[in-house]
Enzyme design. Structure first.
Site, PDB file in Angstrom:
ATOM      1  N   HIS A  75      32.955  23.026  39.329  1.00  0.00           N
ATOM      2  CA  HIS A  75      31.763  23.344  38.537  1.00  0.00           C
ATOM      3  C   HIS A  75      31.593  22.416  37.339  1.00  0.00           C
ATOM      4  CE1 HIS A  75      28.201  25.473  37.488  1.00  0.00           C
ATOM      5  NE2 HIS A  75      28.659  25.954  36.355  1.00  0.00           N
ATOM      6  N   HIS A 106      31.870  19.008  35.631  1.00  0.00           N
ATOM      7  CA  HIS A 106      31.909  17.684  36.259  1.00  0.00           C
ATOM      8  C   HIS A 106      32.857  16.701  35.586  1.00  0.00           C
ATOM      9  CE1 HIS A 106      27.970  18.182  38.782  1.00  0.00           C
ATOM     10  NE2 HIS A 106      28.895  19.083  39.055  1.00  0.00           N
ATOM     11  N   HIS A 117      25.575  25.339  43.727  1.00  0.00           N
ATOM     12  CA  HIS A 117      24.537  24.585  44.421  1.00  0.00           C
ATOM     13  C   HIS A 117      24.428  24.941  45.896  1.00  0.00           C
ATOM     14  CE1 HIS A 117      22.877  21.609  41.581  1.00  0.00           C
ATOM     15  NE2 HIS A 117      23.904  22.034  40.880  1.00  0.00           N
ATOM     16  N   ASP A 128      30.194  23.147  45.677  1.00  0.00           N
ATOM     17  CA  ASP A 128      29.187  22.090  45.538  1.00  0.00           C
ATOM     18  C   ASP A 128      29.531  20.898  46.433  1.00  0.00           C
ATOM     19  OD1 ASP A 128      27.820  23.721  43.809  1.00  0.00           O
ATOM     20  OD2 ASP A 128      27.996  22.435  42.046  1.00  0.00           O
TER      21      ASP A 128
HETATM   22 MN   LIG Z   1      28.462  20.854  40.510  1.00  0.00          MN
END
Ligand SMILES: [Mn+2]
Length: 381
Positions: free
Chosen positions: A187, A189, A85, A49
């Site tokens: 992943h 947060h 993402h 991400d």
């Molecule tokens: Mn993320």
């Protein structure tokens, strides 16, 4: 031997549709790069991400490029995987991270599942959905086997684990191989550091507040990345905190004290260097939500970048329908118009209110036509 571990930088995310928020994510990434260069680790791991999307906006690509170039100039290689993402779901498709190959980014992918630097093994895999978890677990066993001859072993993954997110995980804690000195996850947060197998398992968390439910975690644990020293038997992990560009304020106020509270909040928000994001819940009393919504926006929209509001009036009697005309139901059309006014475009407002109308009526065909026409118009220009 030291490395920096970061993840979930989500560049290109435009929270609440605001350019300012998009910039905040860039700013905090720049800050992370500066801090990393100051610390001079041997390498960097980015656990996925990097971007919000697999097709990031050009500004996001450029910000990443600048940062990665700075690392290259400082002789600090970066190892990266794609997260949920920025992974591209099509077979054999390439994630955007590949663009920085010549700038020194080393992509860990199914084609190249690991790298070795002297006695250090750095291996892993891009994000796999729950549907592909079985293949991932098999892949992990192969990676584990390849790692056995190395003195220091690092595993890089972007996955949710049942131990931390019992409802949305892709793999179970028992699926993670135990022989690694450091499992560099992305992943989740929130910051997580745990003893695991022969070493540690860690999530550095996101670098900015990506969802409003991350505010409490940020207050408690800060946001940033880890500096990991793997020289000894057990990795030593240091939190490096980043300074977020603006405040997120959460307030619950009673309707009876609305004006006083708004004055207090206005005074405080006016004293801040950067306009904050304000999340406010108004509760107690019998009030008209539309009116309170407008009062909030009128008194605070100048000192706040965004005002998100939430209403809990005194319980409505069961036989009353709150959505009846003239009652205190929210005027959703007005809210949409208000929230879209920054686009300064009648077309966008029409799209929003048009979709609202057709979808409320359950006319999906008409909604589709509206969306279709909007995009046709858009790409004509
Ligand atoms: Mn993320």
């Amino acid at each position: 031997m030291q490395f920096a571990h970061l993840a979930d930088t989500h560049m290109g995310y435009r929270q609440y549709g605001l350019t300012e928020r998009e910039n905040d994510f860039f700013e905090v990434f720049d800050q992370a790069i500066e801090e990393i260069i100051r610390e001079r680790p041997d390498f960097v791991i980015h656990s996925g991400d990097l971007f919000e999307y697999s097709r990031p906006p050009t500004r996001a690509l450029l910000t990443a490029q600048k940062g990665i170039l700075k690392l290259k100039e400082a002789n600090i290689p970066i190892y990266a995987i794609a997260g949920n993402h920025d992974v591209v779901m099509r077979k054999n498709a390439l994630p955007p991270q590949i663009l920085y190959k010549d700038f020194g980014l080393k992509l860990i992918s199914p084609n190249q599942p690991f790298y070795t630097v002297g006695d250090v093994f750095i291996g892993g895999a891009p994000y796999a959905s729950k549907y592909h978890a079985k293949q991932l677990v098999e892949r992990l066993q192969t990676i584990e086997k390849s790692s056995l001859d190395y003195g220091k072993r690092i595993l890089v993954l972007h996955q949710g684990i049942d131990r931390y997110i019992p409802y949305e995980y892709e793999i179970k804690i028992g699926d993670v191989p135990q022989n690694f000195n450091y499992c560099a996850f992305g992943h989740i947060h929130e910051r997580v550091v745990d003893d695991f197998g022969e070493g540690k398992l860690a999530y550095p968390g996101s670098t900015e507040i990506w969802r409003s439910n991350e505010v409490e975690g940020y207050r408690k644990n800060g946001k940033g990345f880890y500096l990991v020293d793997i020289s000894g038997d057990m990795p030593e992990i240091e939190n490096i905190d980043l300074k977020l560009p603006r405040e997120f304020i959460k307030e619950t106020i009673r309707y009876s004290e609305l004006q006083d509270e708004l004055n207090r909040i206005k005074e405080y928000t006016n004293s801040l260097q950067r306009k904050p994001i304000l999340m406010v819940t108004v509760e107690g009393g019998n009030f008209n939500r539309s009116e309170v919504y407008e009062t909030l926006n009128q008194s605070l929209s100048e000192t706040c970048l965004a005002v998100r509001s939430n209403y809990r009036p005194t319980a409505i009697k069961e036989d009353e329908n709150p959505f009846e005309k003239g009652k205190e139901a929210l005027d959703i059309k007005k809210m949409i118009e208000h929230n879209l006014k920054d686009f300064n475009s009648e077309k966008v407002t029409e799209l929003g209110t048009g979709l609202l109308k057709e979808l409320s009526d359950g006319d999906f065909k008409a909604a589709e036509t509206i969306a279709h026409n909007f995009y046709e118009d858009l790409y004509d220009h």
